[in-house]
Design a protein around this motif. Structure first.
Motif, PDB file in Angstrom:
ATOM      1  N   GLY A  51       0.757  -1.178   0.165  1.00 23.34           N
ATOM      2  CA  GLY A  51      -0.128   0.238  -0.014  1.00 23.34           C
ATOM      3  C   GLY A  51       0.682   1.130   0.018  1.00 23.34           C
ATOM      4  N   HIS A  52       2.313   1.004  -0.308  1.00 20.94           N
ATOM      5  CA  HIS A  52       3.046   2.183   0.024  1.00 20.94           C
ATOM      6  C   HIS A  52       3.880   2.377  -1.461  1.00 20.94           C
ATOM      7  N   PRO A  53       4.012   3.659  -1.893  1.00 23.97           N
ATOM      8  CA  PRO A  53       4.917   3.759  -3.113  1.00 23.97           C
ATOM      9  C   PRO A  53       6.255   3.348  -2.767  1.00 23.97           C
ATOM     10  N   VAL A  54       6.971   2.700  -3.737  1.00 21.52           N
ATOM     11  CA  VAL A  54       8.465   2.372  -3.392  1.00 21.52           C
ATOM     12  C   VAL A  54       8.914   2.762  -4.914  1.00 21.52           C
ATOM     13  N   SER A  55       9.976   3.458  -4.752  1.00 18.20           N
ATOM     14  CA  SER A  55      10.817   3.763  -6.062  1.00 18.20           C
ATOM     15  C   SER A  55      11.781   2.618  -6.271  1.00 18.20           C
ATOM     16  N   ASP A  56      12.114   1.951  -7.436  1.00 17.85           N
ATOM     17  CA  ASP A  56      13.079   1.199  -8.019  1.00 17.85           C
ATOM     18  C   ASP A  56      13.856   1.938  -8.735  1.00 17.85           C
ATOM     19  N   VAL A  57      15.219   2.056  -8.567  1.00 25.27           N
ATOM     20  CA  VAL A  57      16.105   2.851  -9.278  1.00 25.27           C
ATOM     21  C   VAL A  57      17.400   1.951  -9.652  1.00 25.27           C
ATOM     22  N   THR A  58      17.804   1.465 -10.832  1.00 30.59           N
ATOM     23  CA  THR A  58      19.123   1.015 -11.118  1.00 30.59           C
ATOM     24  C   THR A  58      19.996   1.955 -11.560  1.00 30.59           C
ATOM     25  N   LEU A  59      21.216   1.712 -11.280  1.00 29.58           N
ATOM     26  CA  LEU A  59      22.351   2.626 -11.557  1.00 29.58           C
ATOM     27  C   LEU A  59      23.401   1.848 -12.176  1.00 29.58           C
ATOM     28  N   ARG A  60      24.384   2.573 -12.699  1.00 28.08           N
ATOM     29  CA  ARG A  60      25.574   2.064 -13.162  1.00 28.08           C
ATOM     30  C   ARG A  60      26.776   2.923 -12.532  1.00 28.08           C
ATOM     31  N   ILE A  61      27.604   2.276 -11.862  1.00 30.63           N
ATOM     32  CA  ILE A  61      28.503   2.747 -10.828  1.00 30.63           C
ATOM     33  C   ILE A  61      29.731   2.281 -11.627  1.00 30.63           C
ATOM     34  N   VAL A  62      30.839   3.372 -12.120  1.00 30.12           N
ATOM     35  CA  VAL A  62      32.207   3.083 -12.716  1.00 30.12           C
ATOM     36  C   VAL A  62      33.062   3.214 -11.578  1.00 30.12           C
ATOM     37  N   VAL A  63      34.207   2.424 -11.477  1.00 35.81           N
ATOM     38  CA  VAL A  63      34.985   2.669 -10.602  1.00 35.81           C
ATOM     39  C   VAL A  63      36.376   2.297 -11.449  1.00 35.81           C
ATOM     40  N   ARG A  64      37.511   2.479 -10.742  1.00 32.01           N
ATOM     41  CA  ARG A  64      38.918   2.151 -11.327  1.00 32.01           C
ATOM     42  C   ARG A  64      39.192   0.651 -10.980  1.00 32.01           C
ATOM     43  N   ALA A  65      39.505  -0.220 -12.060  1.00 31.33           N
ATOM     44  CA  ALA A  65      39.634  -1.538 -11.859  1.00 31.33           C
ATOM     45  C   ALA A  65      40.731  -1.686 -10.725  1.00 31.33           C
ATOM     46  N   ALA A  66      40.506  -2.856 -10.118  1.00 25.17           N
ATOM     47  CA  ALA A  66      41.564  -3.451  -9.066  1.00 25.17           C
ATOM     48  C   ALA A  66      41.937  -4.844  -9.664  1.00 25.17           C
ATOM     49  N   PRO A  67      42.934  -5.566  -9.566  1.00 31.09           N
ATOM     50  CA  PRO A  67      43.442  -6.850  -9.660  1.00 31.09           C
ATOM     51  C   PRO A  67      42.213  -7.747  -9.199  1.00 31.09           C
ATOM     52  N   GLN A  68      42.031  -9.133  -9.968  1.00 28.69           N
ATOM     53  CA  GLN A  68      41.078 -10.039  -9.421  1.00 28.69           C
ATOM     54  C   GLN A  68      41.913 -10.524  -8.251  1.00 28.69           C
ATOM     55  N   GLY A  69      40.989 -10.698  -7.132  1.00 30.29           N
ATOM     56  CA  GLY A  69      41.290 -11.099  -5.949  1.00 30.29           C
ATOM     57  C   GLY A  69      41.614 -10.041  -4.970  1.00 30.29           C
ATOM     58  N   SER A  70      41.796  -8.712  -5.488  1.00 33.77           N
ATOM     59  CA  SER A  70      41.912  -7.602  -4.454  1.00 33.77           C
ATOM     60  C   SER A  70      40.675  -7.401  -3.719  1.00 33.77           C
ATOM     61  N   SER A  71      40.944  -7.219  -2.398  1.00 36.87           N
ATOM     62  CA  SER A  71      39.850  -6.698  -1.446  1.00 36.87           C
ATOM     63  C   SER A  71      39.051  -5.464  -2.008  1.00 36.87           C
ATOM     64  N   MET A  72      39.721  -4.692  -2.853  1.00 42.87           N
ATOM     65  CA  MET A  72      39.266  -3.405  -3.265  1.00 42.87           C
ATOM     66  C   MET A  72      38.440  -3.659  -4.528  1.00 42.87           C
ATOM     67  N   ARG A  73      38.254  -4.670  -5.170  1.00 48.65           N
ATOM     68  CA  ARG A  73      37.576  -4.999  -6.278  1.00 48.65           C
ATOM     69  C   ARG A  73      36.067  -5.417  -6.185  1.00 48.65           C
ATOM     70  N   PRO A  74      35.194  -4.817  -6.450  1.00 53.11           N
ATOM     71  CA  PRO A  74      33.950  -5.029  -6.001  1.00 53.11           C
ATOM     72  C   PRO A  74      33.365  -6.192  -6.692  1.00 53.11           C
ATOM     73  N   VAL A  75      32.680  -7.041  -6.056  1.00 57.03           N
ATOM     74  CA  VAL A  75      31.924  -8.377  -6.430  1.00 57.03           C
ATOM     75  C   VAL A  75      30.460  -8.377  -6.129  1.00 57.03           C
ATOM     76  N   PRO A  76      29.646  -8.765  -6.928  1.00 57.98           N
ATOM     77  CA  PRO A  76      28.242  -9.134  -6.636  1.00 57.98           C
ATOM     78  C   PRO A  76      27.858  -9.576  -5.117  1.00 57.98           C
ATOM     79  N   GLY A  77      27.080  -8.793  -4.439  1.00 58.71           N
ATOM     80  CA  GLY A  77      26.746  -9.473  -3.175  1.00 58.71           C
ATOM     81  C   GLY A  77      27.202  -8.155  -2.099  1.00 58.71           C
ATOM     82  N   GLN A  78      28.283  -7.407  -2.633  1.00 56.18           N
ATOM     83  CA  GLN A  78      28.891  -6.497  -1.929  1.00 56.18           C
ATOM     84  C   GLN A  78      27.790  -5.288  -2.137  1.00 56.18           C
ATOM     85  N   ARG A  79      28.081  -3.909  -1.683  1.00 48.88           N
ATOM     86  CA  ARG A  79      27.167  -2.815  -1.644  1.00 48.88           C
ATOM     87  C   ARG A  79      28.117  -1.282  -1.473  1.00 48.88           C
ATOM     88  N   PHE A  80      27.874  -0.494  -2.211  1.00 44.77           N
ATOM     89  CA  PHE A  80      28.448   0.953  -1.983  1.00 44.77           C
ATOM     90  C   PHE A  80      27.479   1.611  -0.933  1.00 44.77           C
TER      91      PHE A  80
END
Length: 112
Positions: A51-80
């Motif tokens: 019964g309440h309006p909810v907004s669904d917004v998808t965004l594209r966020i671009v970051v500098r790449a980090a090497p595979q396996g780096s803790s600073m390389r974003p992966v699905p399941g994390q968040r900003f």
């Protein structure tokens, strides 16, 4: 291709399990680090939830790449996090052929 404009400082967070003191675990979020990003809104729609309006917004966020396996390389399941705003990472892909940037496909989550 022009380099992206990385003008927002976001906090990259990962889920962690914390002992709840009763033999179980409670989920929480821990900051992994800060990362400069460019945010581009993609699609949005309004929907009705309980019964309440909810907004669904998808965004594209671009970051500098980090090497595979780096803790600073974003992966699905994390968040900003940007202050009170939260962007759940759904998918990550290389933005350019040289692999200098990553595109994170995210969905903004509403915090109640």
């Amino acid at each position: 291709m022009r380099p992206p404009r990385l003008n927002r400082l976001l906090v990259l967070e990962a889920q962690e399990s914390v002992a709840d003191g009763g033999g179980g675990f409670a989920g929480g979020w821990a900051a992994v680090g800060e990362i400069w990003a460019g945010i581009d809104a993609r699609t949005g729609r309004a929907r009705d939830e309980a019964g309440h309006p909810v907004s669904d917004v998808t965004l594209r966020i671009v970051v500098r790449a980090a090497p595979q396996g780096s803790s600073m390389r974003p992966v699905p399941g994390q968040r900003f996090r940007d202050g009170a705003r939260i962007f759940a990472i759904r998918a990550v892909a290389e933005r350019d052929a040289d692999g200098r940037y990553l595109t994170c496909f995210t969905q903004e989550e509403l915090v109640a």
